[in-house]
Design a protein around this motif. Sequence first.
Motif, PDB file in Angstrom:
ATOM      1  N   ALA A  95       0.830  -1.204   0.000  1.00 22.06           N
ATOM      2  CA  ALA A  95       0.000   0.000   0.000  1.00 22.06           C
ATOM      3  C   ALA A  95       0.868   1.259   0.000  1.00 22.06           C
ATOM      4  O   ALA A  95       0.531   2.261  -0.640  1.00 22.06           O
ATOM      5  N   ALA A 145       2.135   1.725  -3.526  1.00 22.26           N
ATOM      6  CA  ALA A 145       1.047   2.146  -4.423  1.00 22.26           C
ATOM      7  C   ALA A 145       0.767   3.636  -4.334  1.00 22.26           C
ATOM      8  O   ALA A 145       0.360   4.265  -5.321  1.00 22.26           O
ATOM      9  N   THR A 146       0.998   4.222  -3.156  1.00 19.38           N
ATOM     10  CA  THR A 146       0.698   5.642  -2.955  1.00 19.38           C
ATOM     11  C   THR A 146       1.955   6.521  -2.964  1.00 19.38           C
ATOM     12  O   THR A 146       1.870   7.714  -2.702  1.00 19.38           O
ATOM     13  N   HIS A 202       1.806 -11.539  -4.018  1.00 18.02           N
ATOM     14  CA  HIS A 202       1.132 -10.304  -4.444  1.00 18.02           C
ATOM     15  C   HIS A 202      -0.150 -10.639  -5.210  1.00 18.02           C
ATOM     16  O   HIS A 202      -1.188  -9.994  -5.025  1.00 18.02           O
ATOM     17  N   LEU A 214      -8.524  -5.056  -0.375  1.00 14.70           N
ATOM     18  CA  LEU A 214      -7.170  -4.531  -0.249  1.00 14.70           C
ATOM     19  C   LEU A 214      -7.195  -3.026  -0.530  1.00 14.70           C
ATOM     20  O   LEU A 214      -8.024  -2.556  -1.314  1.00 14.70           O
ATOM     21  N   PRO A 215      -6.279  -2.282   0.084  1.00  9.79           N
ATOM     22  CA  PRO A 215      -6.268  -0.823  -0.120  1.00  9.79           C
ATOM     23  C   PRO A 215      -5.591  -0.399  -1.428  1.00  9.79           C
ATOM     24  O   PRO A 215      -5.161   0.732  -1.559  1.00  9.79           O
ATOM     25  N   TYR A 216      -5.479  -1.308  -2.371  1.00 11.47           N
ATOM     26  CA  TYR A 216      -4.857  -1.006  -3.659  1.00 11.47           C
ATOM     27  C   TYR A 216      -5.366  -2.006  -4.687  1.00 11.47           C
ATOM     28  O   TYR A 216      -5.916  -3.060  -4.348  1.00 11.47           O
ATOM     29  N   ASP A 217      -5.183  -1.680  -5.946  1.00 15.29           N
ATOM     30  CA  ASP A 217      -5.538  -2.553  -7.064  1.00 15.29           C
ATOM     31  C   ASP A 217      -4.288  -3.349  -7.434  1.00 15.29           C
ATOM     32  O   ASP A 217      -3.284  -2.778  -7.880  1.00 15.29           O
ATOM     33  N   THR A 218      -4.350  -4.648  -7.257  1.00 11.17           N
ATOM     34  CA  THR A 218      -3.171  -5.505  -7.441  1.00 11.17           C
ATOM     35  C   THR A 218      -2.521  -5.335  -8.811  1.00 11.17           C
ATOM     36  O   THR A 218      -1.293  -5.232  -8.916  1.00 11.17           O
ATOM     37  N   ASP A 241      -2.467  -0.745  -9.862  1.00 11.87           N
ATOM     38  CA  ASP A 241      -1.721   0.288  -9.133  1.00 11.87           C
ATOM     39  C   ASP A 241      -0.208   0.124  -9.201  1.00 11.87           C
ATOM     40  O   ASP A 241       0.525   0.887  -8.561  1.00 11.87           O
TER      41      ASP A 241
END
Length: 316
Positions: A72, A75-76, A91, A101-105, A108
């Motif tokens: 995460a 990703a940010t 992953h 999940l706090p992201y797009d596998t 992102d």
Amino acid sequence: MKGLNRIVLPAVVAALCSPLAVHAQAYPTKPVRVIVVFPPGGSNDVTARIVFTKMNEIAGQQFLVDNRGGAAVVATSPADGYTLMVQSTTHIANAHLYKKLPYDTLGDFIGITTLARQVGMLVVHPALPVKTTKELVALAKKRPGDIIYGSAGSGSYVHLSMVLLENATGTKMTHVPYKGGGPLNIALASGEVQTTVGTIASLVPNLNAKRIRALGVTSDKRTAQFPDVPAIAEAVPGFEFTAWVGCFVPKGTPRPIVDKLNADLRKALADPGVASRLSAQTLDPLPMTPEEFAARLKSDYVKYEKLVKISGAKIE
């Protein structure tokens, strides 16, 4: 022709002097953080430290390994090439194991390249009266549910390898998950569980001490490190299930930087010293182009989705 040169040459110069081109030519101009999303000592960490030590030399900047749970975070992070992620096929598995999940596998991240291939090995405790994959399958069919296999956790590569083997052979064994490969190997050596598929590097100490017996490897062909151990596919046609360790950057990272990282990492993996150190850990160098890695990610996404569904594994 002179008139054409007046048009073409300024365009070429302008392209070479564009901010992206200049940035890529200079990159990296400061230390790069390499987030390894696993603790020190595992195959991801070992791979990262071997490869990125060489990258320090190739790129002329420091690549600093940072062990922390960080998908995460990556990703940010700014998409500038100064935050990389080293992650395994976990992953992809996580996309199907976690409800959210706090992201797009896939969306992102950009996969730079795979770094190394991880091959699993099917092993048994010596007390189990089997010496080949074929004999294990026959015993499992004769005694459904009686054979106990361990894993490094529900939904782990180890667990899904055994699920794939059960599905391919029409067998049923009993799964006991442990919290990581260390506890699993202790349980296997003591006979607490009777069989498993583990990454080869994690099994070597028990193999050398003859506390476990090797039956087959999960690659489609035998490995160079263990040429006397058959591929499982020799007994179960079509069986293949290998994992990888790969390098990622956040989506939006400029293509020139992606290409620069890919080229430098491929140089590192081609270095004889790097290749031999990885191979000594039964981690086969596995360079890919970003396009090849993207295709592998998509195919593995589908493969893991099916296996996780069959296994019933979920992590809240």
